[in-house]
Design a protein around this motif. Structure first.
Motif, mmCIF file in Angstrom:
data_model
loop_
_atom_site.group_PDB
_atom_site.id
_atom_site.type_symbol
_atom_site.label_atom_id
_atom_site.label_comp_id
_atom_site.label_asym_id
_atom_site.label_seq_id
_atom_site.Cartn_x
_atom_site.Cartn_y
_atom_site.Cartn_z
ATOM 1 N N THR B 161 3.991 -13.262 -1.969
ATOM 2 C CA THR B 161 2.310 -12.501 -1.316
ATOM 3 C C THR B 161 2.095 -11.916 -2.423
ATOM 4 O OG1 THR B 161 3.877 -11.723 0.895
ATOM 5 C CG2 THR B 161 2.031 -10.628 0.667
ATOM 6 N N SER B 162 2.219 -10.835 -3.294
ATOM 7 C CA SER B 162 1.852 -10.324 -4.251
ATOM 8 C C SER B 162 1.043 -11.744 -5.424
ATOM 9 C CB SER B 162 3.326 -9.599 -5.126
ATOM 10 O OG SER B 162 2.999 -9.949 -5.633
ATOM 11 N N GLN B 374 -1.404 -8.195 0.078
ATOM 12 C CA GLN B 374 -1.094 -8.626 -1.392
ATOM 13 C C GLN B 374 -0.924 -7.397 -2.171
ATOM 14 O OE1 GLN B 374 -3.742 -9.554 -0.467
ATOM 15 N NE2 GLN B 374 -5.511 -9.857 -2.041
#
Lengths: 446, 409
Positions: B161-162, B374
């Motif tokens: 996600t990041s 994110q």
């Protein structure tokens, strides 16, 4: 029947026996022992000091605060606010203006005693009019003694000043020398005014018993979950296979990673709209509708015509707590399992015991001690757990435990006293646990 | 070929493995490729079952290389046939490379798991002992998959996600495929922004200061204390050695209200000094408890010899006890570091000033609707990596220290 002489003879024997008894060691400490004791105490002193100051004193302070009507705003002591300004234009020497001091008691309900303020008048202004009787001028130093000031009291003290040529040439704003005030007020925290209102409020709230029930569910099931998962994981990793060390490291991740990181990840994963877990479960066909795992209080389940309200959010946070804490129990159980001598299993094997019998009659009895200790530890830690619940649900959707309630009362509703009252309840519950631990903890540990 | 009751066991075990591996590989395929599919679990169960039956149709001695080939082929062929040529429930043209890999993984893993489960088990009737072995292998194998997925999935999602952006995530929450073409600057956009705009460099520094400071203070307090409890005789020794751990049981939330009140008035609240007073106080008891357990295990004759040769107590501790207890010191230090690094509640309550934020406090401040998701996950990764790396590095110390020092049951 014993005669008098018989009794005397018995008495005599007892006396002689007492004389023959070996000498009792002195109860007082000898000089060497005293030195050892003093050394030990001095080595423990720093620990005592910091633990007293930061743990025990606050614990006692909680009791004190819980009897106080104190809010978050009362932490700042009441004081006298002084605001000075100059009314009127000073253009020519000899012009007259008014120096106004507007005073206000900052507290809504605490009177101020021995109130006074002092101010240095700007150079070049001379006081011409009548001074307020409570004020005195010493050179350019103005001092006003106001005595007692009632709560919410506001007033203005005016001083008439005349400008001199020196002032017109070099006007100094009055606020360059701010007025300083002093006052003593009862600090709610330190005065001797007590109330039972906090406890009354905490116990009479309808939700209190609900909170208590949620706490019990959460503590019991999270503890059981962590131990069962840990036992299972330990069984798996007790067999030798390639990649075992890697997996053992991986299995410890939930315990080692910061709580904020994992809590927010779970919030993201469980999101009903953009969460990966909901999407996976729907793709695989387990769910038809997205479920708000952390926001839905209950889900009605028909169970043979009986409608049961299944607590969704509570179950979710219990599972996450079990997920986060199973590594610890797995670590301890694995260590204990590896110290069980292998010949016990070999003997059982020779006797024809099946694997499940070996687990049931050899492994489990050997693990009972460590499981009991883990149960107590996890029980208390789950009971104490604030971070996870706070970050996951904030105590909403029927997940407010006692510990979360402390925060809720003290900081969300800004009623420190009520929060402290809940904290006292928490502490008393823990005290009961501690007594149980003390009674049943193994004597030879350490 | 001697099919019997063992073949039936193989059939059932195979069906279970087929089901599990289909779900796992299909989900992994979806996460990696971004394509959506409903995994054909029925076909997968049949494929696994046929594979299990093929293997267990033969006696263990008769399971030749040919049987292995047949079993592997069975998984693939049955899966392909039962889904009419779409083994993952998708036309082969969608994400062909990832699909190939997923099908290969499904076939290989299913065969491997079934083969391991039924290894050396007869094709005829199983004894109770043999049957329990099969059940245990099945349970352990399934458990292994379950635990691995359960632990790895959140961390995988966190990292992936990041590296994505919010609109992509909202469009398809299952798509964790990475767009490598945008280059490292685009990929690590969130991280760069956190360090440049959100001053995560300061947070990292603050957290390191607090964590290392806590370790130093804790050890310098707990070492003499633990030595006294373990070695010296004094009234109250037995009571202390048992009760010190109770301090560790006091929940932080109970301490927060009074400490908040007092620290506010002393001006310690919004400072790192405040944290450096509170953290050691909560870690010293457990450190003392772990260390005294270890100190007791060191033969006291060694120290007595040192005393006889003219060392002072301090000399004995510095020259004999501490060098001998380095593993315990390392594990205690690591444990305390971990606690201080991960601590959330006090940092959250005490720190208001952004220059004072620790990582925990900083990540919480990212949890708002104005900050993209994110960034939050990138913050979580930044907070996690140092402590995880350190932990994996020193893992064996921590494990032995935690278990040997504190609990012996």
């Amino acid at each position: 029947m014993a005669s008098t002489s018989d009794l005397e003879r018995l008495d005599d024997t007892a006396r002689r026996a007492a004389e023959l008894r070996p000498p009792v060691p002195p109860t007082a400490l000898g000089p060497l022992a005293r030195r050892e004791r003093n050394l030990a105490y001095s080595m423990l002193l720093p620990t005592f000091g910091i633990v007293m100051a930061v743990v025990l004193a606050p614990l006692l302070a909680n009791f004190w605060i819980s009897f106080k009507p104190v809010g978050l705003g009362d932490l700042r002591p009441a004081s006298l606010f002084v605001n000075e300004r100059l009314r009127g234009d000073l253009v020519e020497p000899g012009d007259v203006a008014t120096l106004q001091y507007r005073l206000r008691n900052s507290s809504q309900d605490e009177p101020l005693r021995d109130t006074a303020f002092t101010d240095t008048l700007p150079a070049g202004l001379t006081v011409t009019g009548d001074l307020d009787p409570r004020c005195a001028l010493d050179g350019r130093q103005l001092t006003c003694e106001l005595g007692r000031v009632e709560p919410r009291h506001r007033e203005t003290i005016a001083v008439e000043v005349t400008a001199t040529a020196a002032y017109i040439a070099d006007p100094v704003p009055v606020r360059d020398s701010p007025a300083t005030s002093q006052a003593t007020a009862d600090n709610v925290l330190t005065n001797f005014e007590f109330t039972l209102e906090n406890f009354d409020r905490v116990f009479s709230a309808a939700e209190f018993w609900h909170v208590l029930r949620v706490t019990v569910y959460y503590t019991v099931f999270a503890t059981l979950g962590a131990i069962i998962l840990g036992l299972f994981a330990a069984q798996i990793l007790n067999t030798a296979f390639a990649g075992r060390t890697v997996l053992r490291g991986l299995f410890l991740f939930p315990y080692v990673a910061p709580v904020i990181a994992v809590a927010f990840t779970w919030v993201l994963l469980l999101d009903p709209f953009s969460g990966a877990l909901n999407a996976i479960l729907r793709q695989v066909g387990v769910l038809d509708q997205p479920v708000n795992f952390l926001g839905q209080r209950a889900f009605a389940v028909d169970f043979f015509g009986l409608t049961v309200n299944f607590p969704v959010a509570l179950t979710t946070i219990i599972l996450i707590e079990a997920w986060r804490s199973f590594p610890l129990s797995f670590l301890f159980i694995l260590a204990r399992m590896q110290s069980i001598p292998a010949d016990m299993y070999e003997a059982a094997e020779v006797d024809g015991a099946t694997p499940l019998q070996q687990f049931w009659y050899i492994s489990l009895p050997q693990l009972v001690g460590i499981i009991a200790i883990l149960f107590l530890l996890r029980f208390i830690w789950s009971f104490n757990n604030f971070d996870d619940i706070f970050l996951l649900t904030g105590g909403a959707a029927g997940t407010r435990t006692l510990v979360v309630n402390v925060y809720e009362q003290a900081f969300a509703i800004s009623n420190l006293g009520a929060g402290a009252a809940v904290a006292v309840v928490v502490f008393l519950v823990l005290l009961c646990f501690s007594i149980v631990i003390f009674k049943y903890s193994p004597q030879d540990e350490g | 070929m001697q099919p019997g009751l063992g073949t039936l066991t193989g059939f059932v075990a195979g069906a279970l493995w087929g089901l599990v591996w289909m779900i796992v590989t299909a989900v992994m395929f979806m996460l990696v490729s971004g394509a959506a599919t409903t995994p054909p679990v029925g076909a997968a169960m049949l494929a696994g079952a046929v594979c299990g039956a093929t293997i267990t149709a033969f006696r263990p001695a008769a399971r030749t290389f040919g049987v292995t080939i047949a079993a592997i082929a069975a998984v693939f062929l049955v899966q392909a046939a039962a889904t009419f040529g779409a083994p993952l429930g998708l036309p082969l043209a969608t994400a062909p490379l990832a699909q190939m890999a997923a099908i290969a993984a499904f076939v290989g893993l299913t065969w491997f798991a079934v083969d391991r489960t039924m290894a050396a088990q007869p094709s005829g009737r199983l004894t109770r002992y043999q049957f329990e072995i099969v059940v245990l292998r099945l349970a352990k194998g399934l458990g292994l998959v379950f635990f691995t997925v359960m632990v790895a999935l959140p961390f995988y999602v966190m990292v992936m996600t990041s590296l994505k952006n919010q609109s992509e995530l909202l469009a398809n929450p299952l798509d964790f495929s990475l767009d490598i073409a945008q280059g490292p600057a685009g990929l690590f956009r969130s991280y760069i922004e956190l360090f440049t705009v959100y001053s995560f460099g300061t947070f990292l520094m603050n957290t390191a200061i607090v964590a290392i400071g806590t370790v130093i203070i804790t050890l310098s307090f707990a070492v003499p204390g633990a030595y006294a409890v373990a070695r010296l005789r004094f009234p109250g020794q037995a009571f202390l050695s048992r009760s010190i751990l109770l301090i560790y049981m006091v929940p932080a939330i109970v301490l927060v209200i009074p400490l908040y009140a007092v620290f506010s008035q002393l001006g310690l609240r919004n400072t790192l000094t405040g944290l450096l007073i509170v953290y050691p106080a909560t870690t010293i008891p457990v450190a003392l408890y772990m260390l005294q357990g270890y100190f007791r295990g060191i033969p006291s004759e060694l120290e007595e010899a040192g005393l006889m040769d003219g060392l002072t107590r301090a000399g004995v501790i510095g020259k004999i006890t501490l060098p001998l207890s380095l593993p315990a010191l390392a594990s205690v230090a690591l444990y305390v570091f971990m606690i201080a690094w991960n601590e959330f509640l006090f940092a959250f309550m005490f720190l208001d000033d952004i220059d004072m934020f620790t990582l925990s406090r900083g990540v919480v401040s990212l949890n708002s609707s104005e900050v993209p998701r994110q960034h939050l996950m990138a913050g979580a990764v930044i907070a996690t990596i140092p402590v995880l790396v350190l932990f994996l590095w020193f893992e064996r110390f921590l494990v032995s220290g935690l278990t040997a020092g504190s609990v012996k049951g």
